[in-house]
Design a protein around this motif. Structure first.
Motif, PDB file in Angstrom:
ATOM      1  N   LYS A  79      83.980  25.180  31.531  1.00  0.00           N
ATOM      2  CA  LYS A  79      85.165  25.163  30.775  1.00  0.00           C
ATOM      3  C   LYS A  79      84.993  24.904  29.329  1.00  0.00           C
ATOM      4  N   ASP A  80      85.859  25.310  28.478  1.00  0.00           N
ATOM      5  CA  ASP A  80      85.724  25.480  27.074  1.00  0.00           C
ATOM      6  C   ASP A  80      86.484  24.220  26.712  1.00  0.00           C
ATOM      7  N   GLU A  81      86.295  22.889  27.462  1.00  0.00           N
ATOM      8  CA  GLU A  81      86.994  21.780  27.157  1.00  0.00           C
ATOM      9  C   GLU A  81      85.925  20.719  26.812  1.00  0.00           C
ATOM     10  N   ALA A  82      86.307  19.629  25.962  1.00  0.00           N
ATOM     11  CA  ALA A  82      85.470  18.632  25.834  1.00  0.00           C
ATOM     12  C   ALA A  82      85.075  17.805  27.036  1.00  0.00           C
ATOM     13  N   TYR A  83      83.912  17.423  27.229  1.00  0.00           N
ATOM     14  CA  TYR A  83      83.427  16.767  28.607  1.00  0.00           C
ATOM     15  C   TYR A  83      82.470  15.527  28.077  1.00  0.00           C
ATOM     16  N   ILE A  84      82.219  14.838  29.145  1.00  0.00           N
ATOM     17  CA  ILE A  84      81.454  13.677  29.222  1.00  0.00           C
ATOM     18  C   ILE A  84      80.316  14.083  30.566  1.00  0.00           C
ATOM     19  N   GLU A  85      79.198  14.174  29.992  1.00  0.00           N
ATOM     20  CA  GLU A  85      78.052  14.306  31.161  1.00  0.00           C
ATOM     21  C   GLU A  85      77.460  13.185  31.595  1.00  0.00           C
ATOM     22  N   VAL A  86      77.403  12.683  32.815  1.00  0.00           N
ATOM     23  CA  VAL A  86      77.054  11.450  33.103  1.00  0.00           C
ATOM     24  C   VAL A  86      75.419  11.932  33.592  1.00  0.00           C
ATOM     25  N   VAL A  87      74.605  11.238  32.904  1.00  0.00           N
ATOM     26  CA  VAL A  87      73.095  11.622  33.287  1.00  0.00           C
ATOM     27  C   VAL A  87      72.363  10.524  33.866  1.00  0.00           C
ATOM     28  N   THR A  88      72.077  10.618  35.244  1.00  0.00           N
ATOM     29  CA  THR A  88      71.640   9.258  36.024  1.00  0.00           C
ATOM     30  C   THR A  88      70.248   9.623  36.216  1.00  0.00           C
ATOM     31  N   SER A  89      69.443   8.740  35.637  1.00  0.00           N
ATOM     32  CA  SER A  89      67.774   9.139  35.747  1.00  0.00           C
ATOM     33  C   SER A  89      67.003   7.823  35.605  1.00  0.00           C
ATOM     34  N   PRO A  90      66.678   7.439  36.766  1.00  0.00           N
ATOM     35  CA  PRO A  90      66.364   8.235  38.061  1.00  0.00           C
ATOM     36  C   PRO A  90      67.559   8.324  38.786  1.00  0.00           C
ATOM     37  N   ASN A  91      67.828   9.580  39.311  1.00  0.00           N
ATOM     38  CA  ASN A  91      69.189   9.754  39.906  1.00  0.00           C
ATOM     39  C   ASN A  91      69.312   8.924  41.342  1.00  0.00           C
ATOM     40  N   ASN A  92      70.501   8.672  41.423  1.00  0.00           N
ATOM     41  CA  ASN A  92      71.074   8.242  42.626  1.00  0.00           C
ATOM     42  C   ASN A  92      71.878   9.436  43.371  1.00  0.00           C
ATOM     43  N   PRO A  93      71.568   9.940  44.295  1.00  0.00           N
ATOM     44  CA  PRO A  93      70.909   9.583  45.512  1.00  0.00           C
ATOM     45  C   PRO A  93      69.407   9.880  45.524  1.00  0.00           C
TER      46      PRO A  93
END
Lengths: 383, 383
Positions: free
Chosen positions: B149-163
């Motif tokens: 989408k052309d809309e503002a976003y928050i990306e959550v970067v989980t590192s190391p990732n769960n699961p």
């Protein structure tokens, strides 16, 4: 110097600094707890309290059984609430439980957001807590006295009330479906006569105002309906996956000490928390009433009198806050106090007039004494 | 029996009961902390920690200075995050801080609710935490890999990732304004090589997964921008008026012990927390990989290898969860395990296929051993 003669570490002389009577930080009881330091000590070892889980057989799976038992025992000793056949839900202060209650009592399937109301003057933070993340489940609808929509609502009944200390019941007259949340933060014998054993569907309590241990962030809800208790637990899980076990352990210990001291008749009265803290409140209110009378600038609401089933005597209310109203000619009470370098919370924050301000009665002795000194100098300032 | 030879109080024989590998309750480290019980002991007296306030000169006014200092010292010892010229915000677990970050990064004046995304498979609780009270500030928008989408976003970067334990960076390709929140719950040496000193605008950590003290509910955010730190603090104030001081004190103490033991070179390696806990994880993963290979029913993602700047050696990842995929013919991995009386969390909860399930690698020794026994009996069950 504080009540027991030891000196608190005050780094600045108070006589020219700002006095913060805005928050209700309950440090007035510190000297009492210092006397009981050893009895109340908790020792937590490295491998204690590791797990998320406390009691997987209970609705509130993160509540330590020792805290559940201590809460029930304390209410039994004080006689301020019925806990039999109810569920206890622990929260990070009653603030978290208030929001858990809104969540539990509202529904995403409802045609309107649930209206949340409280009779003015109401606790200044309810509005912001309801509105903080702009939920579509519920919304702040202001003063319960004037709510007349034909929509479902939650009325928060705060008794004794914050800011004015009055004893209250529900006021909404709407014929729509209404639910009640009782905020009993101040329903303890040092602030009010214990007029009855409260027995409502949702009752919120906080340890902060009960004993002064505000840093522990422990509140609890006494909940009748298991489905409401489950939804409140679910909210707290989503919000913080439970509540500090260190705080739960310590609060349970302190509650046990309070109850032990009441149940061992040989103990000195100086060890009885509610008697001691009530004496402190009586003394402060006596001094404040004198200073207010002398100043001739403010009025304070008349205190209520009733039979206290805990102390077995007729008693006045001794609120945790002074709710002062300026006399004619002063329009903004908060600003007036700010000229005296006294930080208060203005009436508009409580849905009331700017002629009012709320001042904490729970500050340290040296702050309270300096506050009285400034009140007694008021004529000089206003001239 | 647990690692150090003492017996845990198990009331029921495990061999016929349900094994709960659903939650990531980190009790695996208990025996280590039992050995350090005395060094880590905290003693809290009756009059300690009464006030709401901790450090009124700091952005996060409820953060104890001793915890702030211990957090910075621990990151300095481990080398996993930059704390210089940043603000520390404490929360009731990183769960509360995640929501505080959403609040801080979104705005009531925005034309759309902020989109919150994470690359699948993502932590199963993000969605519910974002949606719990149906905020108009932000909404869950699913898999970051397909967000366009052309809309503002928050990306959550989980590192190391769960699961799944993978080391990750951001993936969204949108040209809209994007903000990143790094969830570093598992960025500790027992789970992953420490590949670099992370230096991002918002980084979330939790003590639960760092040392196993999940019952303390302590998380912290390292925040670059003071206005974001202020808004996060405001959210936590509205949500719970701060964070348990008992937990803050205890967590500070344990962090100090960890760092002291690393900085006193004479100490036995058995007292070095991350070395010890990494050995536990290596041992468990070796056993699990063998059992999986033998069973011939599952596959597990290949572990990654990198140079660890903390242990000064090449190292694999040893995730806190096993992310297992059933081979052809089994469509529902969670149900398959349930037949073995093993409770797991199915892949669909993580935005992935039901062929997957997540299993905790942080359970107690006796539970893990029984889990391996059941895996080794699998052929018998599936015939």
């Amino acid at each position: 110097s504080s009540a027991n003669g030891t000196k608190s570490p005050t780094t600045l002389p108070l006589n020219n600094s700002f006095l913060n009577l805005d928050q209700g930080d309950p440090t007035v009881f510190e000297s009492f707890w210092r006397e009981l330091n050893d009895e109340c000590t908790v020792v937590i070892k490295g491998s204690d309290l590791l797990s998320y889980l406390s009691d997987t057989g209970n609705v509130c799976w993160f509540l330590l059984p020792e805290l559940r038992d201590a809460v029930k025992r304390l209410h039994n000793v004080v006689g301020n609430a019925v806990t039999e056949k109810k569920h206890i839900v622990v929260g990070t202060g009653s603030t978290q439980l208030f929001q858990a209650a809104l969540f539990a009592l509202s529904s995403p399937d409802s045609p309107h957001p649930m209206n949340v109301v409280a009779a003015a003057p109401y606790y200044s933070e309810y509005k912001d807590e309801v509105e903080v993340v702009l939920s579509r489940l519920y919304k702040w609808s202001g003063d319960a006295n004037v709510f007349d929509k034909d929509e479902a609502y939650i009325e928060v009944v705060t008794s004794p009330n914050n800011p004015d200390g009055t004893l209250r019941g529900p006021v909404v007259k709407s014929r729509a479906e209404g639910k009640l949340v009782y905020d009993f933060a101040y329903y303890w014998p040092q602030y009010t006569p214990i007029t009855h054993k409260a027995d409502h569907d949702i009752m919120l309590f906080t340890f902060s105002k009960c004993t002064g241990h505000a840093g522990s962030r422990i509140g609890w809800a006494i909940v009748k309906d298991i489905e409401v208790a489950e939804k409140m637990t679910r909210y707290i899980q989503m919000s913080s996956i439970g509540v500090s076990k260190e705080s739960q352990t310590r609060v349970a210990k302190i509650m046990q000490v309070i109850c032990d001291n009441y149940q061992n008749f040989g103990y000195a009265e100086s060890k009885l928390f509610f008697q001691h803290s009530k004496r402190l409140m009586v003394k402060r209110w006596k001094k404040l009433n004198e200073a207010i009378k002398q100043s001739d600038v403010f009025t304070v609401a008349k205190s209520q009198r009733a039979y206290c089933h805990f102390t077995k005597e007729l008693s006045e209310t001794y609120p945790a806050f002074a709710w002062l109203k300026c006399k004619e000619g002063i329009e903004d009470c908060e600003s007036y106090f700010r000229k005296l370098k006294i930080i208060t919370r203005g009436g508009e924050r409580f849905g009331a007039d700017a002629k009012y301000a709320r001042l904490s009665m729970l500050c340290k002795d040296e702050v309270f004494d300096e506050f009285l000194t400034r009140l007694s100098n008021i004529k000089w300032v206003s001239n």
